[in-house]
Design an enzyme around this catalytic site. Structure first.
Site, PDB file in Angstrom:
ATOM      1  N   PHE A  27       0.824  -1.212   0.000  1.00 13.20           N
ATOM      2  CA  PHE A  27       0.000   0.000   0.000  1.00 13.20           C
ATOM      3  C   PHE A  27       0.857   1.261   0.000  1.00 13.20           C
ATOM      4  O   PHE A  27       0.350   2.366  -0.102  1.00 13.20           O
ATOM      5  CB  PHE A  27      -0.922  -0.013   1.221  1.00 13.20           C
ATOM      6  CG  PHE A  27      -0.336   0.679   2.423  1.00 13.20           C
ATOM      7  CD1 PHE A  27      -0.985   1.752   3.014  1.00 13.20           C
ATOM      8  CD2 PHE A  27       0.878   0.276   2.969  1.00 13.20           C
ATOM      9  CE1 PHE A  27      -0.449   2.406   4.108  1.00 13.20           C
ATOM     10  CE2 PHE A  27       1.417   0.912   4.068  1.00 13.20           C
ATOM     11  CZ  PHE A  27       0.744   1.982   4.646  1.00 13.20           C
ATOM     12  N   LYS A  77      14.020  -7.477   4.469  1.00 11.54           N
ATOM     13  CA  LYS A  77      14.175  -6.725   5.720  1.00 11.54           C
ATOM     14  C   LYS A  77      15.454  -7.112   6.469  1.00 11.54           C
ATOM     15  O   LYS A  77      16.006  -6.296   7.222  1.00 11.54           O
ATOM     16  CB  LYS A  77      12.952  -6.910   6.611  1.00 11.54           C
ATOM     17  CG  LYS A  77      11.712  -6.191   6.095  1.00 11.54           C
ATOM     18  CD  LYS A  77      10.596  -6.183   7.128  1.00 11.54           C
ATOM     19  CE  LYS A  77       9.407  -5.371   6.641  1.00 11.54           C
ATOM     20  NZ  LYS A  77       8.346  -5.238   7.652  1.00 11.54           N
ATOM     21  N   ASP A 113       8.496  -0.611  12.574  1.00 12.81           N
ATOM     22  CA  ASP A 113       7.415  -1.547  12.879  1.00 12.81           C
ATOM     23  C   ASP A 113       7.140  -1.615  14.380  1.00 12.81           C
ATOM     24  O   ASP A 113       5.993  -1.775  14.795  1.00 12.81           O
ATOM     25  CB  ASP A 113       7.764  -2.945  12.357  1.00 12.81           C
ATOM     26  CG  ASP A 113       7.650  -3.056  10.844  1.00 12.81           C
ATOM     27  OD1 ASP A 113       6.850  -2.293  10.262  1.00 12.81           O
ATOM     28  OD2 ASP A 113       8.364  -3.885  10.248  1.00 12.81           O
ATOM     29  N   GLY A 143       8.203 -15.865  13.018  1.00 13.97           N
ATOM     30  CA  GLY A 143       8.945 -15.296  11.886  1.00 13.97           C
ATOM     31  C   GLY A 143       9.458 -13.907  12.179  1.00 13.97           C
ATOM     32  O   GLY A 143       9.426 -13.427  13.319  1.00 13.97           O
ATOM     33  N   GLY A 144       9.935 -13.224  11.131  1.00 11.25           N
ATOM     34  CA  GLY A 144      10.533 -11.903  11.294  1.00 11.25           C
ATOM     35  C   GLY A 144       9.607 -10.879  11.911  1.00 11.25           C
ATOM     36  O   GLY A 144      10.034 -10.044  12.718  1.00 11.25           O
ATOM     37  N   LEU A 220      -1.718  -8.590  12.466  1.00 16.10           N
ATOM     38  CA  LEU A 220      -0.835  -7.715  11.699  1.00 16.10           C
ATOM     39  C   LEU A 220      -1.249  -7.621  10.234  1.00 16.10           C
ATOM     40  O   LEU A 220      -0.853  -6.685   9.531  1.00 16.10           O
ATOM     41  CB  LEU A 220       0.614  -8.197  11.789  1.00 16.10           C
ATOM     42  CG  LEU A 220       1.459  -7.599  12.933  1.00 16.10           C
ATOM     43  CD1 LEU A 220       0.858  -7.911  14.293  1.00 16.10           C
ATOM     44  CD2 LEU A 220       2.897  -8.104  12.881  1.00 16.10           C
TER      45      LEU A 220
END
Length: 674
Positions: A27, A77, A113, A143-144, A220
């Site tokens: 987005f 990332k 984040d 996960g990340g 999330l």
């Protein structure tokens, strides 16, 4: 961006962007384009850069000199980190970057984040008049994305439990969560991609029938706005929140960073006061690396003069090359007196002794000056099984020797002395397709490694496995990781070595740390700058692949220092040996301990130099109470010659370091009136 904030300048278009692949789901471009239009920022443009490979990044930077910064999304990332000059402390703690600032040729990475998640969670709690105190969260997924959530919860002082498909140390499986129930948890956070478009009919496997109006479900995922996870929560009248606000908040934080990059640290922008305060009024470290009286206190006047003579000879490259070749030839031909000359000169400067017992005086002298010893059997590798087993037995003997001396906590192991290089290449290329002879040799190699690690564990001694050339290092990484997984459950016994002149090693450390946390063991890391630069570049040119080495020293230095910071920032789950002769990297280590109130005798950190070199670093650290050590090679003179030749040639090629070594020696000689 320079030192100016982003301002309306119709004569100059400025570019921001997003890297990742694919980018159809993102987005960001629509969000920032609308923002720029709404705020009248006609000079700004936001562009997507769908990179199939992170290696394409330098081309993007070169082609767009007006690119001031960019966001980073999956799958880069973590992969972006080796390309950065600097990491913000918060990004370093999370181990992932989603925002990058570009200033001249430097890139600095941030993570917004954490801010986006923690602020969004605070908002929903405040809207429902719920205090963070007394709440307990369960995080679905490891996960990340879960790393930012963990840090965000820590900042809100909300304890949490992790859930994954497979149970591990301090991590529940979904089956265990079903048995345990949701009664003790009030906040349930989905960090997995389950439910994200187009997979709308998927959701985490939790006991939804135990949900109540007192539960808060935070997803999330933001596309779709209401996932199956949230729909099920609404069925039981639970409070539900998707990831859209978190996304908006992290985007605004990213823009603020771009605007304020000249003077604002991440912590100031998002009001994390601890980041700001940690950067103020830093006490100067109580270590003087220029104190030659302390550096050479262990040397007599004669020994100091001998050391000066050796370094003076080593400053002449032609003489060193000729002498090295003649020495090897003379030893092979058994020329009289040659072994004695070598033993009383360069061998004496850089080695402890021909045997463990002969090395004891050097060990005891180091101990008298508060310096630990790392034993290093420096015989080069052989190919026959009997010779490989002989090397293994010598290392096990060294471990048995070390257990009796508190000042000898570590034994170093050169993997090439335990296995044929050809086998490591085959293992790397065809791990699952080894021919029968190779399979037998591979099993024997694993047995040697296991025997060493078992002996180390039994005798409470640490083992460092040295790094080799890149074309066999992946195989070494694989086997050393097996040993860590087996022996590092309770304490760091096994260490792997990372040559930071390779541009993939910082990411490798972070990935190894992630794997270690998932599997419940402590990661052992020894950082070095690297020893095979010319060989690596020559082979890459010959084989026609990109060099794995940074093109310049600056890249290596940045990666090295970032690795040290990352390890110290995760000191409870990573044990670090900072093995360097670089004063700045040692100063960084010292400053970091003092800045973050890490005990200077913390067992998960140590600084090391080679015996006979950089005494100004080792002994001044030791005198100030830091954990300082010397790598002490030992072994028969004729077998250690290749090591000594390498030391001599490396010193001659690094003239600046050699000049500094002599300068310290001459300063001390002058101080003593010699």
């Amino acid at each position: 961006m320079g030192k100016e904030k982003i301002e309306n300048n119709p004569n100059k278009e400025l570019l921001l962007g997003l890297i990742g692949y694919p980018l159809g789901h993102s987005f960001s471009r629509a969000y920032f384009s609308e923002k720029f239009k709404r705020e009248g920022r006609i000079h700004l443009r936001y562009q997507n850069f769908p990179l199939k490979h992170i290696e394409e990044l330098p081309q993007i930077l070169h082609a767009h000199p007006n690119l001031l910064g960019f966001n980073v999304t999956i799958p880069y990332k973590k992969a972006i980190i080796p390309y950065l000059s600097e990491l913000d402390p918060l990004a370093q703690k999370v181990g992932a970057v989603n925002t990058v600032v570009r200033q001249s040729n430097r890139l600095k990475g941030y993570n917004t984040d954490v801010y986006g998640f923690s602020e969004s969670l605070k908002n929903v709690l405040q809207n429902h008049r719920i205090s963070p105190q007394g709440q307990r969260a369960v995080i679905l997924g490891t996960g990340g994305a879960s790393e930012a959530v963990k840090v965000g919860l820590d900042r809100l002082n909300i304890p949490y439990t992790m859930v994954s498909r497979t149970a591990k140390k301090e991590i529940l499986s979904y089956d265990q969560l079903h048995k345990k129930g949701l009664q003790e948890y009030s906040i349930i956070i989905n960090t997995t991609p389950l439910g994200m478009a187009p997979n709308l009919d998927t959701c985490p496997d939790i006991p939804y029938d135990q949900l109540t109006p007192n539960h808060l479900l935070f997803d999330l995922v933001y596309n779709p706005a209401e996932t199956l996870f949230l729909k099920k929560g609404k069925t039981f009248h639970s409070i539900c929140k998707n990831g859209k606000e978190m996304l908006d908040l992290q985007a605004e934080a990213a823009f603020t960073i771009w605007e304020n990059s000249n003077s604002k640290a991440m912590g100031e922008v998002i009001t994390f006061d601890n980041v700001k305060s940690n950067n103020q009024h830093q006490p100067k470290p109580e270590v003087d690396f220029d104190n030659t009286e302390i550096a050479f206190a262990y040397k007599s006047d004669k020994e100091l003069k001998d050391t000066d003579r050796i370094f003076r000879l080593m400053s002449r490259p032609t003489l060193v090359k000729l002498g090295s070749n003649l020495s090897i030839l003379a030893l092979k031909m058994h020329v009289p007196f040659v072994k004695s000359i070598i033993k009383n000169s360069i061998y004496k400067q850089f080695c402890g002794g021909t045997t463990l017992l002969n090395s004891l005086p050097a060990i005891q002298k180091l101990a008298q000056h508060n310096t630990l010893t790392i034993l290093d059997y420096s015989s080069e590798g052989k190919d026959s099984e009997s010779e490989l087993n002989k090397t293994m037995n010598e290392i096990v003997r060294a471990i048995g020797f070390a257990k009796d001396y508190d000042s000898v906590p570590i034994v170093s192991v050169k993997v090439s002395g335990l296995v044929q290089d050809s086998l490591l290449e085959n293992l790397l290329l065809e791990e699952n397709h080894l021919i029968m002879d190779d399979l037998r040799d591979y099993r024997n190699f694993l047995k040697r490694m296991d025997n060493i690690c078992y002996a180390a564990t039994k005798n409470n001694v640490i083992v460092y496995f040295d790094a080799e050339e890149s074309w066999i290092q992946d195989a070494i990484d694989h086997v050393v990781t097996i040993m860590m997984r087996r022996y590092n459950k309770e304490k760091a016994v096994v260490f792997n070595t990372y040559q930071m002149y390779r541009h993939d090693r910082l990411a490798a450390i972070m990935k190894a740390h992630e794997d270690a946390q998932k599997d419940g063991y402590i990661l052992g890391v020894k950082t070095v700058r690297g020893a095979y630069m010319d060989r690596e570049r020559a082979r890459a040119k010959e084989k026609g692949y990109p060099s794995p080495i940074y093109p310049d020293k600056k890249g290596t230095d940045n990666a090295y220092d970032m690795a040290v910071k990352y390890c110290l920032d995760n000191i409870e789950t990573i044990a670090l040996c900072n093995a360097t002769h670089n004063t700045k990297s040692c100063q960084l280590h010292v400053d970091y301990l003092r800045k973050h109130d890490i005990p200077i005798n913390h067992p998960h950190q140590i600084i090391s130099q080679l015996f006979g070199m950089s005494d100004n670093i080792t002994f001044n650290l030791a005198a100030a109470g830091y954990r300082a050590s010397k790598y002490l090679p030992y072994g028969p003179v004729n077998e250690v010659i290749p090591y000594l030749v390498r030391r001599a040639e490396e010193n001659t090629s690094i003239t600046g370091d050699l000049t500094r070594e002599r300068a310290y020696i001459l300063t001390e000689m002058k101080r003593r009136g010699l």
